[in-house]
Motif scaffolding. Structure first.
Motif, PDB file in Angstrom:
ATOM      1  N   SER A   1       0.622  -1.163   0.059  1.00  0.00           N
ATOM      2  CA  SER A   1       0.096   0.042  -0.005  1.00  0.00           C
ATOM      3  C   SER A   1       1.047   1.090  -0.115  1.00  0.00           C
ATOM      4  CB  SER A   1      -0.946   0.079   1.183  1.00  0.00           C
ATOM      5  OG  SER A   1      -1.720   1.114   1.113  1.00  0.00           O
ATOM      6  N   SER A   2       0.643   2.079  -0.820  1.00  0.00           N
ATOM      7  CA  SER A   2       1.357   3.659  -0.919  1.00  0.00           C
ATOM      8  C   SER A   2       0.467   4.253  -0.204  1.00  0.00           C
ATOM      9  CB  SER A   2       1.484   3.948  -2.334  1.00  0.00           C
ATOM     10  OG  SER A   2       0.202   3.808  -3.222  1.00  0.00           O
ATOM     11  N   LYS A   3      -0.560   4.157   0.431  1.00  0.00           N
ATOM     12  CA  LYS A   3      -1.518   5.037   1.180  1.00  0.00           C
ATOM     13  C   LYS A   3      -0.775   5.681   2.494  1.00  0.00           C
ATOM     14  CE  LYS A   3      -5.983   3.452  -0.744  1.00  0.00           C
ATOM     15  NZ  LYS A   3      -7.219   2.867  -0.616  1.00  0.00           N
ATOM     16  N   ILE A   4      -1.157   6.819   2.796  1.00  0.00           N
ATOM     17  CA  ILE A   4      -0.662   7.406   3.947  1.00  0.00           C
ATOM     18  C   ILE A   4      -1.648   6.862   5.126  1.00  0.00           C
ATOM     19  CG2 ILE A   4      -0.559   9.559   5.381  1.00  0.00           C
ATOM     20  CD1 ILE A   4       1.821   8.964   3.464  1.00  0.00           C
ATOM     21  N   ASN A   5      -1.003   6.523   6.332  1.00  0.00           N
ATOM     22  CA  ASN A   5      -1.822   6.009   7.502  1.00  0.00           C
ATOM     23  C   ASN A   5      -2.223   7.211   8.450  1.00  0.00           C
ATOM     24  OD1 ASN A   5      -2.871   4.343   9.355  1.00  0.00           O
ATOM     25  ND2 ASN A   5      -0.819   4.589  10.589  1.00  0.00           N
ATOM     26  N   TYR A   6      -3.438   7.697   8.021  1.00  0.00           N
ATOM     27  CA  TYR A   6      -3.944   8.972   8.488  1.00  0.00           C
ATOM     28  C   TYR A   6      -4.579   8.592   9.919  1.00  0.00           C
ATOM     29  CZ  TYR A   6      -3.482  11.666   4.190  1.00  0.00           C
ATOM     30  OH  TYR A   6      -3.040  12.295   3.113  1.00  0.00           O
ATOM     31  N   ASN A   7      -4.331   9.612  10.761  1.00  0.00           N
ATOM     32  CA  ASN A   7      -4.961   9.480  12.249  1.00  0.00           C
ATOM     33  C   ASN A   7      -6.388   9.689  12.247  1.00  0.00           C
ATOM     34  OD1 ASN A   7      -5.180   9.322  14.856  1.00  0.00           O
ATOM     35  ND2 ASN A   7      -3.813  11.029  15.417  1.00  0.00           N
ATOM     36  N   THR A   8      -7.131   8.800  12.612  1.00  0.00           N
ATOM     37  CA  THR A   8      -8.671   9.319  13.041  1.00  0.00           C
ATOM     38  C   THR A   8      -8.879   9.932  14.154  1.00  0.00           C
ATOM     39  OG1 THR A   8      -8.868   6.965  13.926  1.00  0.00           O
ATOM     40  CG2 THR A   8      -9.061   7.142  11.615  1.00  0.00           C
ATOM     41  N   ASN A   9      -7.994  10.127  15.212  1.00  0.00           N
ATOM     42  CA  ASN A   9      -8.060  10.851  16.431  1.00  0.00           C
ATOM     43  C   ASN A   9      -7.111  11.921  16.553  1.00  0.00           C
ATOM     44  OD1 ASN A   9      -9.121  11.528  18.756  1.00  0.00           O
ATOM     45  ND2 ASN A   9      -7.704  10.045  19.893  1.00  0.00           N
ATOM     46  N   GLY A  10      -7.367  13.250  16.084  1.00  0.00           N
ATOM     47  CA  GLY A  10      -6.364  14.374  15.896  1.00  0.00           C
ATOM     48  C   GLY A  10      -5.520  14.264  14.769  1.00  0.00           C
TER      49      GLY A  10
END
Length: 384
Positions: A170-179
């Motif tokens: 996966s080349s997707k960024i691991n976005y934060n769901t809390n903050g």
């Protein structure tokens, strides 16, 4: 049909169907022209019925139609960008591969020796090439292949397999769901780290995210000012302190600002003093401890910036940085400036890290999410 042929047909089909336009106005004009042509081909008695039906669909689903057109146009632009950005590599080692398969009519040891040399010169890496040649020999023997013309597609397929290696990449960024999502950037000086951060910030801003740049490289003279210039240029937030400040304190204040002002993404620049690994490791440890205090689980991504034109030296840098911090992905800059595009395969094989972004030009929008299928197509499209 082999894997590469499927990839090529997929992008070829999109290329034929989609007309590139620079703005939405031109795109709508093209849609109207196409509709007119289609209507003219319909029998006279059905013209009115067809026109009314199309108008009804457009009226009821304007967003869907516009979204589909936009997605097709974006795909076409990205494919063209890969083609153009990898042109030097195609003219370099790919043209040599074509010449090799044309010069030899039969598969023999001399053919494999020359193939091995071409791949090594393409910076795919000695270990990777040796493993690849061994796999290729076994496949040739098992399938009874004697004609080199049959090997073109197999060579590309096997190189694709080397990168994928039965893994879900996966080349997707691991976005934060809390903050806020925190992305830490590491890499030696001169690889294009500051420019890459600016390009990624621009990309994320266009996706609707509120972005803050934090200049924690307080060791290199003028580093935070360069990052500040980028922030002003693309109109995103910035926090930094003068040269000589404690990097960890800059990160602390920057993250506090991000929380207070409700930023979506924080991109943090760091020093690149790899020649002094002990000090750099201590500095990154302090920075990571600060991030841990703000974000549960720490930085969401730690991206290593590598200059594609440095070849195997870039591999050495990746291995060194991997020893001192938790790297989650690679950003490969200046890929359009080298004839050794095979470095992408070597990074994955020798370092075990996925390439998440690649730089294919000098413009602020010339940073692309890495896509292995577009890469394979852009690199080897002249092979078939």
């Amino acid at each position: 049909m082999g894997l590469f042929s499927k990839i090529k047909e997929m992008f070829k089909k999109d290329s034929e169907e989609v007309v590139l336009e620079e703005d939405n106005e031109s795109l709508e004009e093209t849609l109207e022209d196409n509709e007119t042509l289609e209507v003219e081909e319909v029998e006279e008695e059905h013209k009115k019925e067809v026109v009314l039906e199309k108008e009804k669909v457009k009226k009821e689903n304007p967003k869907i139609i516009k979204k589909e057109d936009k997605e097709k146009t974006t795909l076409e632009k990205e494919v063209k960008r890969y083609e153009k950005g990898l042109s030097k590599s195609r003219e370099g080692f790919v043209s040599k591969l074509v010449s090799l398969t044309n010069r030899y009519s039969k598969v023999n040891d001399e053919f494999f020796d020359e193939l091995e040399e071409i791949l090594i010169m393409a910076d795919i890496g000695v270990n990777t090439v040796m493993s690849f040649i061994d796999r290729l020999r076994k496949r040739v023997s098992k399938e009874g292949i004697t004609d080199t013309s049959e090997l073109k597609e197999i060579i590309v397929d096997e190189l694709f397999i080397i990168y994928v290696n039965d893994q879900v990449l996966s080349s997707k960024i691991n976005y934060n769901t809390n903050g806020p999502t925190v992305i830490l950037f590491v890499g030696v000086n001169g690889v294009g780290k500051t420019t890459t951060i600016g390009k990624l910030a621009y990309k994320m801003k266009n996706e609707g995210k509120k972005v803050l740049l934090v200049g924690a490289d307080t060791f290199r003279a003028g580093a935070y000012l360069q990052l500040k210039e980028w922030a002003e240029k693309i109109d995103v937030g910035f926090y930094g302190k003068e040269e000589g400040s404690d990097p960890a304190s800059v990160v602390f204040d920057g993250l506090k600002k991000a929380k207070d002002d409700e930023y979506d993404v924080v991109l943090i620049d760091t020093a690149g003093r790899l020649q002094n690994k002990v000090n750099l490791m201590k500095e990154l440890e302090k920075i990571n401890k600060v991030i841990d205090g703000f974000i549960e689980g720490g930085a969401n991504e730690t991206l290593l910036i590598l200059d594609a034109t440095t070849g195997q030296n870039g591999i050495s840098q990746a291995k060194a940085f991997k020893e001192i911090t938790n790297i989650t992905g690679i950003v490969l800059t200046k890929l359009d400036g080298t004839a050794k595009g095979g470095i992408v395969l070597a990074i994955k094989e020798e370092v075990g890290l996925p390439v998440k972004y690649i730089g294919l030009g000098e413009g602020k929008d010339d940073l692309s999410v890495f896509d292995i299928e577009k890469y394979i197509y852009g690199l080897f499209k002249d092979m078939m």
